[in-house]
Design a protein around this motif. Structure first.
Motif, PDB file in Angstrom:
ATOM      1  N   MET A   1       0.842  -1.133  -0.266  1.00  0.00           N
ATOM      2  CA  MET A   1      -0.002   0.048  -0.002  1.00  0.00           C
ATOM      3  C   MET A   1       0.804   1.294  -0.051  1.00  0.00           C
ATOM      4  SD  MET A   1      -3.156  -0.818  -0.011  1.00  0.00           S
ATOM      5  CE  MET A   1      -4.031   0.730   0.779  1.00  0.00           C
ATOM      6  N   PRO A   2       0.367   2.210  -0.850  1.00  0.00           N
ATOM      7  CA  PRO A   2       1.205   3.775  -0.617  1.00  0.00           C
ATOM      8  C   PRO A   2       1.380   4.047   0.647  1.00  0.00           C
ATOM      9  CG  PRO A   2      -0.296   3.561  -2.586  1.00  0.00           C
ATOM     10  CD  PRO A   2      -0.764   2.298  -1.566  1.00  0.00           C
ATOM     11  N   ASP A   3       2.473   4.498   0.941  1.00  0.00           N
ATOM     12  CA  ASP A   3       2.571   5.388   2.385  1.00  0.00           C
ATOM     13  C   ASP A   3       2.628   6.784   2.176  1.00  0.00           C
ATOM     14  OD1 ASP A   3       3.294   5.821   4.782  1.00  0.00           O
ATOM     15  OD2 ASP A   3       5.118   4.833   4.944  1.00  0.00           O
ATOM     16  N   PRO A   4       1.565   7.633   2.571  1.00  0.00           N
ATOM     17  CA  PRO A   4       1.579   9.124   2.507  1.00  0.00           C
ATOM     18  C   PRO A   4       2.613   9.662   3.347  1.00  0.00           C
ATOM     19  CG  PRO A   4      -0.767   8.297   2.588  1.00  0.00           C
ATOM     20  CD  PRO A   4       0.178   6.994   2.765  1.00  0.00           C
ATOM     21  N   GLU A   5       3.014   8.910   4.389  1.00  0.00           N
ATOM     22  CA  GLU A   5       3.820   9.523   5.592  1.00  0.00           C
ATOM     23  C   GLU A   5       5.426   9.476   4.981  1.00  0.00           C
ATOM     24  OE1 GLU A   5       3.428  11.309   8.422  1.00  0.00           O
ATOM     25  OE2 GLU A   5       1.147  10.849   7.757  1.00  0.00           O
ATOM     26  N   GLU A   6       5.755   8.456   4.209  1.00  0.00           N
ATOM     27  CA  GLU A   6       6.859   8.503   3.614  1.00  0.00           C
ATOM     28  C   GLU A   6       7.114   9.513   2.431  1.00  0.00           C
ATOM     29  OE1 GLU A   6       9.608   5.455   0.662  1.00  0.00           O
ATOM     30  OE2 GLU A   6       7.721   4.776   1.784  1.00  0.00           O
ATOM     31  N   ALA A   7       6.001   9.860   1.970  1.00  0.00           N
ATOM     32  CA  ALA A   7       6.107  10.878   0.813  1.00  0.00           C
ATOM     33  C   ALA A   7       6.237  12.356   1.579  1.00  0.00           C
ATOM     34  CB  ALA A   7       4.885  11.159  -0.138  1.00  0.00           C
ATOM     35  N   VAL A   8       5.370  12.606   2.720  1.00  0.00           N
ATOM     36  CA  VAL A   8       5.685  13.661   3.600  1.00  0.00           C
ATOM     37  C   VAL A   8       6.967  13.917   4.051  1.00  0.00           C
ATOM     38  CG1 VAL A   8       4.801  14.820   5.694  1.00  0.00           C
ATOM     39  CG2 VAL A   8       3.264  13.721   4.191  1.00  0.00           C
ATOM     40  N   THR A   9       7.527  12.868   4.605  1.00  0.00           N
ATOM     41  CA  THR A   9       8.907  12.896   5.149  1.00  0.00           C
ATOM     42  C   THR A   9       9.987  13.386   4.127  1.00  0.00           C
ATOM     43  OG1 THR A   9       8.501  11.147   6.848  1.00  0.00           O
ATOM     44  CG2 THR A   9      10.878  11.825   6.073  1.00  0.00           C
ATOM     45  N   SER A  10       9.727  12.798   2.960  1.00  0.00           N
ATOM     46  CA  SER A  10      10.793  12.980   1.793  1.00  0.00           C
ATOM     47  C   SER A  10      10.686  14.459   1.212  1.00  0.00           C
ATOM     48  CB  SER A  10      10.538  12.128   0.408  1.00  0.00           C
ATOM     49  OG  SER A  10      10.506  10.820   0.731  1.00  0.00           O
ATOM     50  N   LEU A  11       9.507  14.955   1.237  1.00  0.00           N
ATOM     51  CA  LEU A  11       9.374  16.386   0.865  1.00  0.00           C
ATOM     52  C   LEU A  11       9.667  17.497   1.991  1.00  0.00           C
ATOM     53  CD1 LEU A  11       5.722  16.293  -0.733  1.00  0.00           C
ATOM     54  CD2 LEU A  11       7.601  16.587  -1.799  1.00  0.00           C
ATOM     55  N   GLU A  12       9.631  17.125   3.277  1.00  0.00           N
ATOM     56  CA  GLU A  12      10.259  17.959   4.360  1.00  0.00           C
ATOM     57  C   GLU A  12      11.757  17.953   4.091  1.00  0.00           C
ATOM     58  OE1 GLU A  12       8.236  17.643   8.586  1.00  0.00           O
ATOM     59  OE2 GLU A  12       7.479  15.788   7.635  1.00  0.00           O
TER      60      GLU A  12
ATOM     61  N   GLU B   1       6.264  20.814   7.376  1.00  0.00           N
ATOM     62  CA  GLU B   1       5.355  19.633   7.539  1.00  0.00           C
ATOM     63  C   GLU B   1       3.848  20.028   6.890  1.00  0.00           C
ATOM     64  OE1 GLU B   1       3.217  16.708  11.056  1.00  0.00           O
ATOM     65  OE2 GLU B   1       4.545  18.417  11.458  1.00  0.00           O
ATOM     66  N   TYR B   2       3.478  20.999   7.240  1.00  0.00           N
ATOM     67  CA  TYR B   2       2.076  21.419   6.859  1.00  0.00           C
ATOM     68  C   TYR B   2       2.121  21.251   4.963  1.00  0.00           C
ATOM     69  CZ  TYR B   2      -0.051  22.213  11.207  1.00  0.00           C
ATOM     70  OH  TYR B   2      -0.472  22.000  12.493  1.00  0.00           O
ATOM     71  N   GLU B   3       3.201  22.083   4.526  1.00  0.00           N
ATOM     72  CA  GLU B   3       3.262  22.250   3.184  1.00  0.00           C
ATOM     73  C   GLU B   3       3.193  20.857   2.421  1.00  0.00           C
ATOM     74  OE1 GLU B   3       5.786  26.515   2.923  1.00  0.00           O
ATOM     75  OE2 GLU B   3       6.734  24.553   2.668  1.00  0.00           O
ATOM     76  N   ALA B   4       4.171  19.854   3.148  1.00  0.00           N
ATOM     77  CA  ALA B   4       4.319  18.639   2.550  1.00  0.00           C
ATOM     78  C   ALA B   4       2.985  17.673   2.717  1.00  0.00           C
ATOM     79  CB  ALA B   4       5.243  17.798   3.256  1.00  0.00           C
ATOM     80  N   ARG B   5       2.402  17.916   3.829  1.00  0.00           N
ATOM     81  CA  ARG B   5       1.070  17.277   4.136  1.00  0.00           C
ATOM     82  C   ARG B   5       0.014  17.635   3.203  1.00  0.00           C
ATOM     83  NH1 ARG B   5       0.711  13.697   8.291  1.00  0.00           N
ATOM     84  NH2 ARG B   5       2.286  13.726   9.578  1.00  0.00           N
ATOM     85  N   CYS B   6      -0.182  19.118   2.916  1.00  0.00           N
ATOM     86  CA  CYS B   6      -1.193  19.673   2.030  1.00  0.00           C
ATOM     87  C   CYS B   6      -0.880  18.911   0.567  1.00  0.00           C
ATOM     88  CB  CYS B   6      -1.235  21.154   2.177  1.00  0.00           C
ATOM     89  SG  CYS B   6      -1.893  21.656   3.734  1.00  0.00           S
ATOM     90  N   PHE B   7       0.122  19.239   0.186  1.00  0.00           N
ATOM     91  CA  PHE B   7       0.868  19.094  -1.193  1.00  0.00           C
ATOM     92  C   PHE B   7       0.450  17.336  -1.574  1.00  0.00           C
ATOM     93  CE2 PHE B   7       3.473  17.390  -4.769  1.00  0.00           C
ATOM     94  CZ  PHE B   7       2.920  18.288  -5.665  1.00  0.00           C
ATOM     95  N   VAL B   8       0.718  16.524  -0.493  1.00  0.00           N
ATOM     96  CA  VAL B   8       0.557  14.935  -0.559  1.00  0.00           C
ATOM     97  C   VAL B   8      -1.199  14.784  -0.629  1.00  0.00           C
ATOM     98  CG1 VAL B   8       0.546  12.695   0.520  1.00  0.00           C
ATOM     99  CG2 VAL B   8       2.596  14.165   0.446  1.00  0.00           C
ATOM    100  N   ALA B   9      -1.591  15.520   0.260  1.00  0.00           N
ATOM    101  CA  ALA B   9      -3.329  15.418   0.001  1.00  0.00           C
ATOM    102  C   ALA B   9      -3.843  15.865  -1.440  1.00  0.00           C
ATOM    103  CB  ALA B   9      -3.858  16.161   1.076  1.00  0.00           C
TER     104      ALA B   9
END
Length: 263
Positions: free
Chosen positions: A1-12, A18-26
């Motif tokens: 399964m895709p892991d959004p948290e991994e994408a968030v961490t990479s963007l950070e 953190e909020y920019e990464a979470r919003c963009f991943v969303a």
């Protein structure tokens, strides 16, 4: 399964908050979304979505549709990665420029003797000395395996600048290899450089003198890993330091002795 948290961490790690990464991943997971929808998917307070989206828009990562309520859409992943790559490169360039302005140049008059650990750091120092060579290079290489492509290329560059290169290697096969890479160098076979019994698991690797001033002496030592050896070295610029005087006399004596034998 895709892991959004991994994408968030990479963007950070690439510089987003953190909020920019979470919003963009969303928004990557949604085709488009309102602030409420982004807040729910991103797990970011709705009151923070608006200013976060505004920053992402300034970065070129989000488009805003002026509807009621407003809807937001993330740029394609390929476009986002290209923008982030360019921004990251710009940050590195800015850091390099700032550090170079603060850097204190190495002084040729430095009388200190400095120690280096790790092979890549030893190689970097050898390359630096060879790049600065103006007149002569005297280079004993008992462990020819430490001379990588970077050192060979820098030797060839010094050769092109008409720097006098005097190399000593353990075997005729080594001489042929170095002659092919650095055709203008004077290369001698010195059987006394061949590796014999190790002393405490250590043996000489390379001894370099540039312009009768810059000196580096390196050795190999056994590591805890099988068939893996660490390289360590000491170096100096100091002409009058006792270590420098001893090495200079050693190399000059070898050169004179070789000239007598060849004459």
């Amino acid at each position: 399964m895709p892991d959004p948290e991994e994408a968030v961490t990479s963007l950070e790690e690439l510089g987003l908050t953190e909020y920019e990464a979470r919003c963009f991943v969303a928004l990557t997971r949604l085709s488009k979304g309102t602030a409420k929808e982004v807040s729910q998917v991103a797990d970011v307070p709705r009151s923070r979505v608006y200013d976060t989206i505004e920053r992402l828009e300034r970065k070129g990562l989000v488009s805003v549709q002026q509807t009621d309520p407003r809807e937001y859409k993330g740029v394609p992943v390929e476009t986002a990665c290209q923008l982030l790559r360019e921004d990251f490169d710009d940050r590195i360039d800015a850091a390099e420029n700032a550090l170079r302005q603060l850097e204190t140049p190495e002084s040729p008059e430095d009388e200190g003797v400095w120690a280096i650990g790790k092979r890549e750091h030893v190689t970097e120092r050898v390359v630096t000395f060879l790049e600065d060579a103006e007149n002569t290079v005297q280079y004993l290489i008992p462990a020819t395996e430490v001379v990588d492509d970077r050192i060979l290329a820098t030797l060839a560059s010094a050769d092109d600048r008409n720097v006098d290169l005097y190399l000593e290697v353990p075997t005729e096969a080594d001489r042929e290899d170095f002659a092919a890479a650095v055709p203008g160098a004077t290369i001698a076979v010195a059987p006394d450089l061949e590796r014999t019994n190790d002393v405490r698991g250590q043996w000489p690797a390379q001894l370099l003198m540039v312009d009768q001033r810059a000196i580096l002496a390196a050795g190999l030592r056994e590591s805890d890993l099988p068939d893996v050896h660490d390289e360590v070295a000491v170096w100096t610029y100091g002409r009058d330091h006792g270590f420098a005087v001893w090495i200079r006399e050693l190399l000059d004596d070898r050169l004179a002795d070789r000239d007598r034998k060849s004459g």
